[in-house]
Design a protein around this motif. Sequence first.
Motif, short mmCIF file in Angstrom:
data_model
loop_
_atom_site.label_atom_id
_atom_site.label_comp_id
_atom_site.label_asym_id
_atom_site.label_seq_id
_atom_site.Cartn_x
_atom_site.Cartn_y
_atom_site.Cartn_z
N TRP A 37 0.82 -1.20 0.00
CA TRP A 37 0.00 0.00 0.00
C TRP A 37 0.86 1.26 0.00
CZ3 TRP A 37 -4.15 -1.49 4.27
CH2 TRP A 37 -4.97 -2.51 3.75
N LEU A 38 1.93 1.27 0.80
CA LEU A 38 2.82 2.43 0.83
C LEU A 38 3.48 2.63 -0.53
CD1 LEU A 38 4.54 1.97 4.31
CD2 LEU A 38 2.90 3.76 3.68
N GLY A 39 3.79 1.53 -1.21
CA GLY A 39 4.42 1.61 -2.52
C GLY A 39 3.53 2.20 -3.58
N GLU A 40 2.22 2.26 -3.31
CA GLU A 40 1.27 2.82 -4.26
C GLU A 40 1.01 4.31 -4.04
OE1 GLU A 40 -2.12 0.30 -3.75
OE2 GLU A 40 -1.11 -1.48 -4.58
N VAL A 41 1.66 4.90 -3.02
CA VAL A 41 1.50 6.32 -2.74
C VAL A 41 2.19 7.13 -3.84
CG1 VAL A 41 2.09 8.19 -1.14
CG2 VAL A 41 1.31 5.97 -0.26
N THR A 42 1.53 8.18 -4.32
CA THR A 42 2.09 9.02 -5.36
C THR A 42 2.74 10.27 -4.76
OG1 THR A 42 -0.01 10.17 -5.68
CG2 THR A 42 0.41 8.21 -7.03
N GLN A 43 3.48 10.97 -5.56
CA GLN A 43 4.27 12.10 -5.07
C GLN A 43 3.40 13.22 -4.51
OE1 GLN A 43 6.96 13.66 -7.99
NE2 GLN A 43 8.23 14.69 -6.49
N SER A 44 2.21 13.41 -5.06
CA SER A 44 1.38 14.55 -4.68
C SER A 44 0.52 14.31 -3.45
CB SER A 44 0.47 14.93 -5.84
OG SER A 44 -0.39 13.84 -6.18
N VAL A 45 0.54 13.12 -2.91
CA VAL A 45 -0.34 12.76 -1.80
C VAL A 45 0.07 13.50 -0.52
CG1 VAL A 45 -0.93 10.87 -0.22
CG2 VAL A 45 -1.03 10.52 -2.69
N ALA A 46 -0.95 14.04 0.19
CA ALA A 46 -0.71 14.67 1.49
C ALA A 46 -0.72 13.61 2.58
CB ALA A 46 -1.77 15.73 1.76
N ILE A 47 0.26 13.68 3.47
CA ILE A 47 0.42 12.68 4.52
C ILE A 47 0.31 13.35 5.89
CG2 ILE A 47 2.02 11.05 5.59
CD1 ILE A 47 3.27 10.60 2.85
N SER A 48 -0.41 12.71 6.79
CA SER A 48 -0.46 13.11 8.19
C SER A 48 0.24 12.04 9.00
CB SER A 48 -1.91 13.27 8.65
OG SER A 48 -1.97 13.70 9.99
N SER A 91 9.63 5.08 5.43
CA SER A 91 10.13 6.05 4.44
C SER A 91 10.76 5.36 3.24
CB SER A 91 11.12 7.02 5.09
OG SER A 91 12.30 6.36 5.49
N GLU A 92 11.42 4.23 3.47
CA GLU A 92 12.01 3.48 2.35
C GLU A 92 10.93 3.02 1.39
OE1 GLU A 92 14.22 0.36 4.12
OE2 GLU A 92 15.75 1.69 4.98
N ARG A 93 9.79 2.63 1.90
CA ARG A 93 8.72 2.13 1.04
C ARG A 93 7.95 3.27 0.37
NH1 ARG A 93 11.03 -0.86 3.99
NH2 ARG A 93 11.19 -3.11 3.61
N LEU A 94 7.95 4.43 0.98
CA LEU A 94 7.36 5.59 0.31
C LEU A 94 8.26 6.10 -0.81
CD1 LEU A 94 5.97 7.69 3.32
CD2 LEU A 94 4.63 6.58 1.51
N ALA A 95 9.55 5.85 -0.69
CA ALA A 95 10.53 6.21 -1.73
C ALA A 95 10.45 7.69 -2.11
CB ALA A 95 10.32 5.33 -2.96
N GLY A 96 10.28 8.53 -1.09
CA GLY A 96 10.26 9.97 -1.34
C GLY A 96 8.92 10.53 -1.76
N ASN A 97 7.91 9.69 -1.91
CA ASN A 97 6.59 10.16 -2.32
C ASN A 97 5.80 10.71 -1.15
OD1 ASN A 97 6.67 9.61 -5.14
ND2 ASN A 97 6.46 7.42 -4.67
N GLY A 98 4.88 11.61 -1.45
CA GLY A 98 4.02 12.19 -0.43
C GLY A 98 4.66 13.40 0.23
N MET A 99 3.79 14.27 0.76
CA MET A 99 4.22 15.47 1.46
C MET A 99 3.52 15.52 2.81
SD MET A 99 5.95 18.33 1.50
CE MET A 99 6.39 18.65 -0.22
N VAL A 100 4.30 15.61 3.89
CA VAL A 100 3.73 15.63 5.24
C VAL A 100 3.15 17.01 5.53
CG1 VAL A 100 4.23 15.43 7.70
CG2 VAL A 100 5.29 13.84 6.07
#
Length: 448
Positions: A37-48, A91-100
């Motif tokens: 699921w984390l691997g499917e996160v895209t760069q533009s996704v907002a993360i809390s 964070s390794e599985r997000l691979a830099g995607n998403g913005m907190v």
Amino acid sequence: MHDDLIERYAAPVPRYTSYPTAPHFHAGVTSQTYARWLGEVTQSVAISLYIHVPYCDRLCWFCGCHTKHTLRYEPITSYLDALYAEIDWVSERLAGNGMVSAIHLGGGSPTMLTPDDMARLKAHLAARFQIASDVEISIEIDPNDLGEDRFDAMASFGLTRASVGVQDFDPRVQRAINRIQSFEQTKHVIDQVRARGVHSVNVDVLYGLPYQTLESIEATIGQVLSLTPDRTALFGYAHVPWLKKHQQMIPDAALPNIPARFAQSMLAAQLLNGGGLQSIGFDHFARSTDSLAIAAAKGRLRRNFQGYTDDGADLLIGLGASAIGQLPQGYVQNITVTGDYQKAAFSGTGTTSRGFALTTADRLHGYAIEALLCRFSLRRDELQQFGAAGRSLFERARAITAQDDDGMTTADAECFAITDRGRPFVRAIAAKFDTYLGEGPARHSLAV
């Protein structure tokens, strides 16, 4: 309102901070599921981010959180090392995607962290995630934990919202729940965080506690209002000694009965409204200038594991023992036992113990429940996204009103709504849309 009606609608139901609720999570959702699921996160996704610190230097007997008592700091030090390992894994599985866009420190008592450890935690987060320049940072504060150095540490961490636990200022109630905390202590904390630029202060208050009376509720709310909080959360004490053994320290005979709990909640709400705070959902209050009230006015109010929120992030990542994450695909929960969590974190294989993968039907019913809890209404047109299933659910809602002899709901061809009479019982009404309720051994707290 008659006592028999109150007792009927006060039957135990979930608080619905998720749907399905946590008792229905299962071991079929694993760390491997979460990684996918984390691997499917895209760069533009907002993360809390929610970060759980499961330690307190005293154990409050009313508490329902996953926490443990410690007078030594060494367990916290080793726990933080495990937390950093989990942060690395995620964070390794997000691979830099998403913005907190939001960070919340909860517990337990996150204010037990030393200033050095708080700085180290912030630095680790900044090194592993992309964090927005306008990130909202909230911290749950125990006034008994704080020296001046910790106020500065929270400011350096970037604190923008402070949540201060009060519960009740009556000394007899405080002794009964093992939470001794003076008004002066509390005021000092709020003054100090505001002096450091915090723009929103939330105060938690409880009703239904041992030895509480209408008079003590009125006195406590008066003191709370004198602190001019931007938000107040008014929670009913959840007496669940079968889950939280320390609650057995609270004598059942000292607890108010259901009609008395209801009267306490109504009085507290009336006083908070009279003090300039608007009702938000069924248990939050906020000033019109606060972002929570603004979100409610604009129809953007949401509900998650932290209760009502204006957090618009697409996913919530829970970090730490027992923490729960919410992603578009479903829910994940970490291992609860602290020692087992640490072993799993250090192993590098993930810390997930269970979760729930959502179906289309789950999303439909969850949407309906959240709409009722946040807006007290459910419109036919907003269910069109779910096709025939959405239309069917709306007709089910209309059938509820047709069978409602108590005046709790109203419905026409376009909208199902909860009346003013029914709003105190919104949890019980929302539960009618819970297809899992009654399945399994889960037991819940009273609905008022």
